[in-house]
Design an enzyme around this catalytic site. Structure first.
Site, mmCIF file in Angstrom:
data_model
loop_
_atom_site.group_PDB
_atom_site.id
_atom_site.type_symbol
_atom_site.label_atom_id
_atom_site.label_comp_id
_atom_site.label_asym_id
_atom_site.label_seq_id
_atom_site.Cartn_x
_atom_site.Cartn_y
_atom_site.Cartn_z
ATOM 1 N N HIS A 182 -8.086 -5.045 -0.535
ATOM 2 C CA HIS A 182 -6.917 -4.176 -0.715
ATOM 3 C C HIS A 182 -5.626 -4.942 -0.472
ATOM 4 C CE1 HIS A 182 -4.353 -0.750 -0.801
ATOM 5 N NE2 HIS A 182 -4.092 -0.783 0.488
ATOM 6 N N ASP A 213 -9.738 -3.099 -6.368
ATOM 7 C CA ASP A 213 -9.239 -2.381 -5.197
ATOM 8 C C ASP A 213 -9.712 -0.929 -5.255
ATOM 9 O OD1 ASP A 213 -7.814 -1.180 -3.165
ATOM 10 O OD2 ASP A 213 -5.959 -2.267 -3.587
ATOM 11 N N SER A 224 0.811 -1.199 0.000
ATOM 12 C CA SER A 224 0.000 0.000 0.000
ATOM 13 C C SER A 224 0.855 1.264 0.000
ATOM 14 C CB SER A 224 -0.950 -0.035 1.196
ATOM 15 O OG SER A 224 -1.967 0.916 1.045
#
Length: 661
Positions: free
Chosen positions: A624, A579, A493
Site C-alpha cells: 500500500h 494495492d 492514502s
C-alpha cells in the site's frame, strides 16, 4: 483555551487468583460474565496526568489504520523514587545530542524491528534474524537465528519480533516491500537454532506460558485484509495449532496485545468507534477468556494491567479538563507527537515577536528551528470566537533568512483519529538542509487533540478537515512562511482526500502536490461492499449505499466527484498495481478525469498558458505505502524541484549520504 477531553481512566482492582478458580469451578456465559466479574471489582480513582500514546503496534499502513493510536505506555502510576530529575534528563539529552552531532551523516540509519528480552537484543542484521548480548548490541558479535532467504521471498524484512517468556522460542513476522502478505516463523532457540514452524498471513501475535511452563503462541490470521480469526499453537513434543476465536461481524477486526507486565493477553475486537476486550490469563491460557465489557456502539476502551489492577482507558465517563494553551515560555500539557515528547524537556524556548498570538512555543535544537503555530479554521465565520485553533508543527533552519522566499512542503493526513506521522525520514532532513520549510498540519479527523478531534473530522464533518488545511496554509503564508508559488503539499492514502479536495476548492494556494496511494474516489469505493475495507470503514466515511445524507455529503468533498475545468497545481501520484486498500482503478479514473478537465480549461485560455503536469507513476507489487522506496523518494523530490524551478544538485548529493542508490 481549554480543551475538554472525554478520556476517562479508572483503575479496577480485583484479586487475580480468584479469576482462575472461578473459571475452573463453573461454566460461565462469557457474554454475561461481566456482571459476575464486576461484583468483585473495587473502583479506584486515578487522575491521568500524562499523554497517552504509542498504543500496541498495529499496522501503520495508512488507510487501514483501524484504531485510535492510544498508548498504555504513559498512563501507569510512576513511583516517586524512580523519577529522574530534570538535570539528569538534560544531561542524558546532551550526551545523545553530542553523539549525533559528532557522528558522520553517512552512519545514520533507520532501525527496523528490534526487541530486548532477558539479556539479549533480537533484531535483523542483513538478511538474518539475529541476537546479541545487550551490552554487545552495537558490535558485530551476534548469533544468527534464522536466515530469511529460506522463505524464498524477494527482499524480505522483519516487521515484528516476539520472544517466548523463557526464551525457548522466538517468533518473527516477515514481509516484503511489494506485498502486505506476511509469514510468521517460529525459531527454537538452542545451540543450533532451527525453524520450528511457520504460519502465513499473520497480523498480531504474542507469547504466554501455561501452568506446565509450556510456551503458547496466540496469533491472528488475516484474510483479504480482514483479521477475524485467532489461533493458539504450541510446539515441540506437544505440538498443536487450533482456532481459538472467530469474529462474526465483518465490520469488526481482532488484534492481540500483551499487557506490559505480561500478566494478561488482551483480545481486542473493534471497529472505528466501538470495542470489546477479552482477557486471556497469562498463567492459564487454556482457560476460557474473560469479557471486560460487552461491546456498546460508540464506546471505545483499552486495557492495561499492573500490580493486580486493571487500567481501563475509555471514551466514556466524566470528562477531564486539560489546558492545552500556554504562554510561549510554557509547554502544552498534552501533545501526542513523538518528536515533541523527545524534545520538550531538552530544548531552549525561543521567543519570536512575529508570531504574536499565533505562537504556542518555539523549540531550538541544534541548527533546526521547531515552531508550533496555531492556525484559525473557519466553521461558520472567520473569528476567534467561532473558529477552531488548529495545531501546526514547523521545521526550518535557524539561519534561514527571508522565509517568504523559501520553498514550503506541507504535510497532512486527518483521518481515523491517527496522529500525523512526523518520524525521521532522510528526505525530510535533506530538504530542511537545502532551505525548505516543513509544515505539519494536525487537522480535525486526526487524533492529536483526542477523540473529539477525530469525531469533528469524520462522517458528515469531513469538510472540517478541509477547512483546517486551507486555514493552516493561509496562516503560514500570512505569517511569512513561503508563498503560493513556492508551496507544495504531500499526503498518502486517506490524506489524499483532503489534498484532492483542496486542489478542487483552492488550487491557487499550491504550486505542486505529491501523493502516494491516495484515496481519491470516496463515493464509488464506499458503495462497493465487495472491497475488503468498505464495511470496516463505514464509521469513518459513512454509508452512501443506504444513507442518502451520507451520499450527498460525500459528493460535496470527494476529489473525483468535484473535478471541474480550471487551473490545477502540478500533481505527482505514486500508485501500486495490486494495492488492496486503495484500488488502482479509482486512482486511474481520477487521473484521467483530471487531465480531461485541464485540457478543457486550456481551451479557454490564451497563448502561453502553461498547463500543470499530471504524472501517474504505477509501481508493481501489492503493498500500500512503501515508505523506504528509494525510487519513489527520488522521483518525488525531482518532481518538486522541477516544478518550483530549483536546482536539485545539492539535495541529491546530500541524499546519497542516507540512501544507497
Amino acid at each position: 483555551m481549554q480543551q475538554k477531553s472525554k478520556l476517562f481512566l479508572q483503575a479496577l482492582k480485583y484479586s487475580i487468583p480468584h479469576l482462575g478458580k472461578c473459571m475452573q469451578k463453573q461454566h460461565v456465559n462469557h457474554c454475561n460474565f461481566a456482571d459476575h466479574y464486576y461484583s468483585r471489582i473495587k473502583l479506584k480513582k486515578y487522575h491521568p496526568t500524562k499523554c497517552l500514546q504509542n498504543k500496541p503496534r498495529i499496522s501503520e499502513l495508512a488507510r487501514n489504520i483501524p484504531s485510535r493510536n492510544f498508548s498504555c505506555k504513559e498512563f501507569l502510576p510512576i513511583k516517586q523514587e524512580n523519577k529522574k530529575s530534570l538535570s539528569e534528563n538534560m544531561d542524558a539529552f546532551e550526551k545523545v545530542r553530542t553523539k549525533l552531532e559528532t557522528q558522520p551523516q553517512e552512519e545514520y540509519e533507520i532501525i527496523n524491528a528490534e526487541i530486548k528480552h532477558g539479556g539479549f537484543v533480537y533484531y535483523q542484521e542483513g538478511c538474518c534474524l539475529v541476537r546479541s548480548k545487550d551490552e554487545e548490541a552495537d558490535n558485530d558479535n551476534y548469533e544468527v537465528l534464522f536466515n530469511l532467504e529460506e522463505l524464498k521471498l524477494e527482499q524480505p524484512f522483519i516487521d515484528c519480533i516476539r520472544v517466548a517468556p523463557d526464551e525457548k522460542y522466538v517468533a518473527a513476522k516477515i514481509r516484503t516491500e511489494d506485498s502486505e502478505a506476511s509469514t510468521c516463523v517460529v525459531v527454537k532457540l538452542s545451540d543450533q537454532p532451527v525453524m520450528e514452524a511457520s504460519f502465513p498471513n499473520v497480523s498480531s501475535f504474542e507469547w504466554v506460558k501455561d501452568e506446565e511452563d509450556e510456551d503458547v503462541l496466540f496469533y491472528t490470521f488475516q484474510r483479504n485484509l480482514r483479521c477475524h480469526d485467532v489461533y493458539r499453537a504450541t510446539f515441540g513434543d506437544n505440538r498443536r495449532n487450533e482456532r481459538f476465536y472467530t469474529e462474526k461481524d465483518p465490520s469488526f477486526f481482532v488484534f492481540l496485545y500483551l499487557t506490559k507486565d505480561s500478566r494478561f493477553l488482551t483480545m481486542n475486537i473493534m471497529n472505528k468507534t466501538t470495542s470489546e476486550v477479552w482477557l486471556i490469563d497469562g498463567m492459564s491460557p487454556w482457560d476460557p477468556p474473560v469479557l471486560i465489557q460487552k461491546r456498546i456502539h460508540g464506546v471505545l476502551y483499552y486495557v492495561e494491567h499492573r500490580d493486580d489492577e486493571l487500567y481501563i482507558l475509555t471514551n466514556v465517563g466524566e470528562p477531564t479538563e486539560f489546558k492545552l494553551m500556554r504562554t510561549a515560555a510554557d509547554t502544552p500539557a498534552i501533545m501526542n507527537w513523538d518528536l515533541f515528547f523527545t524534545m520538550k524537556r531538552n530544548t531552549k524556548v525561543v521567543d519570536l515577536d512575529m508570531f504574536k498570538d499565533h505562537c504556542v512555543l518555539f523549540l531550538k535544537h541544534s541548527n533546526l528551528l521547531y515552531v508550533n503555530v496555531i492556525g484559525l479554521a473557519d466553521d461558520s465565520v472567520q473569528s476567534l470566537k467561532d473558529g477552531k485553533l488548529v495545531p501546526m508543527t514547523i521545521f526550518h533552519k535557524m539561519d534561514s533568512e527571508d522565509l517568504q522566499k523559501k520553498p514550503l512542503l506541507v504535510h497532512v493526513y486527518g483521518a481515523y483519529g491517527m496522529d500525523l506521522k512526523m518520524n525521521f525520514r532522510p528526505e525530510r532532513r535533506v530538504l530542511v538542509d537545502d532551505g525548505w520549510i516543513l509544515a505539519y498540519c494536525h487537522v480535525r479527523g486526526g487524533g492529536e487533540l483526542g477523540l473529539q478531534w477525530h469525531a469533528d473530522g469524520r462522517l458528515t464533518k469531513k469538510l472540517n478537515g478541509l477547512a483546517d488545511l486551507e486555514a493552516c496554509i493561509k496562516t503560514l503564508h500570512g505569517q511569512g512562511f513561503s508563498q503560493p508559488s513556492l508551496t507544495t503539499l504531500t499526503a498518502f492514502s486517506a490524506g489524499g482526500v483532503l489534498v484532492g479536495a483542496l486542489c478542487n476548492s483552492n488550487p491557487e494556494l499550491l504550486r505542486a502536490v505529491t501523493l502516494e496511494a491516495p484515496f481519491l474516489d470516496v463515493l464509488n469505493t464506499m458503495m462497493d461492499t465487495t472491497l475488503p475495507l468498505t464495511l470496516e470503514e463505514l464509521e469513518e466515511w459513512g454509508n452512501p449505499s443506504s444513507d442518502e445524507k451520507h451520499k450527498n455529503y460525500i459528493k460535496r468533498y470527494c476529489p473525483y466527484q468535484n473535478i471541474k475545468p480550471k487551473h490545477f497545481p502540478s500533481i505527482h501520484i505514486t500508485a501500486y498495481e495490486n494495492d488492496e486498500r486503495v484500488p488502482l482503478k479509482g486512482i486511474v479514473n481520477y487521473t484521467e478525469k483530471l487531465k480531461e478537465a485541464i485540457v478543457e480549461h486550456a481551451k479557454g485560455t490564451g497563448e502561453g498558458y502553461q498547463a500543470p503536469n499530471i504524472i501517474l507513476d504505477i509501481q508493481p507489487g501489492g503493498n500500500h505505502v512503501i515508505e523506504d522506496s528509494h525510487k519513489k523518494i527520488t522521483a518525488q523530490i525531482k518532481f518538486l524541484y522541477e516544478e518550483l524551478g530549483l536546482d536539485s544538485t545539492s539535495v541529491f548529493e546530500n541524499l546519497k549520504k542516507y540512501l544507497k542508490f
